[in-house]
Write an enzyme that holds these catalytic residues in place. Structure first.
Site, PDB file in Angstrom:
ATOM      1  N   SER A   1      32.914  41.216   7.761  1.00  0.00           N
ATOM      2  CA  SER A   1      32.198  41.378   9.034  1.00  0.00           C
ATOM      3  C   SER A   1      30.903  42.154   8.827  1.00  0.00           C
ATOM      4  CB  SER A   1      33.080  42.112  10.057  1.00  0.00           C
ATOM      5  OG  SER A   1      34.256  41.379  10.301  1.00  0.00           O
TER       6      SER A   1
ATOM      7  N   CYS B   1      41.866  36.872  15.011  1.00  0.00           N
ATOM      8  CA  CYS B   1      40.962  37.580  15.918  1.00  0.00           C
ATOM      9  C   CYS B   1      41.059  37.042  17.337  1.00  0.00           C
ATOM     10  CB  CYS B   1      39.528  37.462  15.420  1.00  0.00           C
ATOM     11  SG  CYS B   1      39.418  37.537  13.648  1.00  0.00           S
TER      12      CYS B   1
HETATM   13  C1  LIG Z   1      38.242  37.268   7.687  1.00  0.00           C
HETATM   14  C2  LIG Z   1      36.922  36.672   7.909  1.00  0.00           C
HETATM   15  C3  LIG Z   1      35.789  37.465   8.188  1.00  0.00           C
HETATM   16  C4  LIG Z   1      35.882  38.947   8.373  1.00  0.00           C
HETATM   17  O1  LIG Z   1      36.148  39.633   7.189  1.00  0.00           O
HETATM   18  P1  LIG Z   1      36.704  41.141   7.262  1.00  0.00           P
HETATM   19  O2  LIG Z   1      36.701  41.612   5.872  1.00  0.00           O
HETATM   20  O3  LIG Z   1      38.071  41.048   7.862  1.00  0.00           O
HETATM   21  O4  LIG Z   1      35.729  41.910   8.131  1.00  0.00           O
HETATM   22  C5  LIG Z   1      34.573  36.845   8.318  1.00  0.00           C
HETATM   23  N1  LIG Z   1      34.449  35.515   8.184  1.00  0.00           N
HETATM   24  C6  LIG Z   1      35.489  34.720   7.923  1.00  0.00           C
HETATM   25  C7  LIG Z   1      35.286  33.257   7.751  1.00  0.00           C
HETATM   26  C8  LIG Z   1      36.761  35.266   7.773  1.00  0.00           C
HETATM   27  O5  LIG Z   1      37.798  34.469   7.518  1.00  0.00           O
END
Ligand SMILES: *Cc1c(COP(=O)(O)O)cnc(C)c1O
Length: 394
Positions: free
Chosen positions: A70, A323
């Protein structure tokens, strides 16, 4: 128990756990300190940077360690937007089925006066390089398109999209969180300018990830403070977490071939098995798809009840992204590929791990069939469909 929610997060590998715990005990120095404790930590950090860079075909100084996918998405997009604005370019191209880390950042930019074109995603879960070419304008400062979708697993034509961006002099970012460690990714071959990845999606720890930024592209800090990460991300580096992520990535990338060879036939067996359920449909292209992902819609079913009953049978699955669970809205990804609300509600995502067996696959198929039939048994929507009062869509 069968853990089939690897797109939400993965179990840490033994190597990642060992690296993490060893370093937590022994390598507690601050990598910015000049005495030996610090220098030892600095060495570990820089080795991790080389390993991560190697895994995606980058140079070590093109890697910025972040708190996860993120943060990397936010930094990439906000940086490119700010650079664009300095040149009077405030148009961005993306798609309607990005992760919320991308979509919500874009929404914020729209409120600040940027214009975003969200490309339509075809019903097979793919966008094309031609769509990108057609959408590029004089004032386009960024194209951000995910490598592999986290819900339906479809793999975008990143190399071709990158080529279009490069020839038009537009910065290209890709959220590769579901691709890195799962399919071959090479930032040079793929013409990528910026790429986000996250440790916990490839058997590393949570709360650590990285952003690749091609040499020559400027990024701005999200977090102000010290001069860490060559002034691009302040804060004392999470050395044990970063090294643990690097260990997991090295291992995942070394076993990409065997991962694909093992998972693809099991994935396809489950796709075929579940496909025998009447009025069901696979979401996303069957071929341009990560080896781990299966995503189905069923008519006359509530996704949430499906998950609870599968949980009772010892199968951990998801109805889409972690999410969005907890919200009653259907998945924006399924809506983007043209599934209508009713159908999008009855979705199931299975994301396999390398420890899956043929027997697990048989058990998953049998269980999904039982649960769908059971739920349809007292679904008023299903009754109306069968009675001809409503039309079947799938
Ligand atoms: C899980 C995910 C994120 C977020 O990653 P985090 O490390 O949990 O913040 C962003 N993009 C995609 C496609 C994801 O699957």
């Amino acid at each position: 128990m069968i853990y089939a929610d690897n797109a939400a997060t993965t179990k840490m590998s033994d190597a990642a756990i060992k690296t993490l715990t060893d370093l937590l005990k022994d390598t507690y120095g601050n990598p910015s300190s000049l005495y030996e404790f610090g220098q030892k930590a600095k060495e570990v950090l820089e080795q991790a940077r080389r390993d991560v860079a190697d895994a995606i075909g980058a140079e070590p100084n093109e890697i910025i360690f972040t708190s996860g996918g993120s943060e990397a998405d936010n930094q990439a997009i906000l940086s490119a937007a700010k650079m664009g604005a300095l040149k009077g370019k405030k148009h961005i191209i993306s798609t309607a089925f990005e992760h919320h880390a991308v979509l919500h950042t874009l929404r914020k930019l729209e409120k600040e006066g940027y214009e975003v074109t969200y490309l339509d995603v075809h019903s097979n879960g793919l966008v094309t390089a031609e769509q990108v070419a057609d959408a590029i304008r004089e004032d386009t400062c960024l194209v951000t398109i995910m490598y592999a979708n986290n819900e339906i697993g479809t793999i975008q034509p990143i190399r071709e999209i990158g080529e279009i961006c490069r020839s038009n002099n537009v910065t290209f970012h890709t959220d590769a969180v579901q691709a890195v460690g799962h399919i071959p990714v090479n930032v040079v071959d793929d013409n990528i300018d910026m790429l986000s990845a996250s440790g916990h999606k490839f058997h590393g720890p949570k709360g650590v990830g990285f952003l690749y930024v091609k040499k020559g592209i400027k990024v701005f800090n999200l977090i102000e403070g010290g001069a860490q990460e060559r002034n691009r991300r302040a804060g004392t580096e999470n050395v044990p977490g970063i090294a643990s992520m690097a260990a997991a990535l090295k291992e995942s990338v070394a076993s990409l071939d065997s991962y694909k060879a093992k998972l693809t036939p099991i994935r396809d067996k489950i796709i075929r098995g579940i496909g025998e359920i009447p009025h069901s449909a696979l979401n996303g292209d069957a071929l341009s798809r990560v080896p781990s992902n299966i995503n189905y819609c069923f008519e006359g079913i509530e996704g949430e009840s499906l998950l609870l009953l599968l949980d009772d049978k010892g199968i951990a699955a998801s109805s889409g992204s972690a999410c969005t669970s907890g919200s009653l809205d259907p998945s924006h990804v399924l809506l983007a590929i043209g599934r209508i609300h009713d159908v999008a509600h009855g979705s199931l995502r299975l994301s396999l791990g390398e420890d899956i067996t043929e027997e697990d696959a048989d058990y998953i198929i049998k269980s999904v069939k039982e649960v769908v039939e059971y739920l349809r048994g007292f679904s008023p929507v299903w009754r109306d469909l069968v009675a001809g009062k409503k039309e079947f869509i799938l």
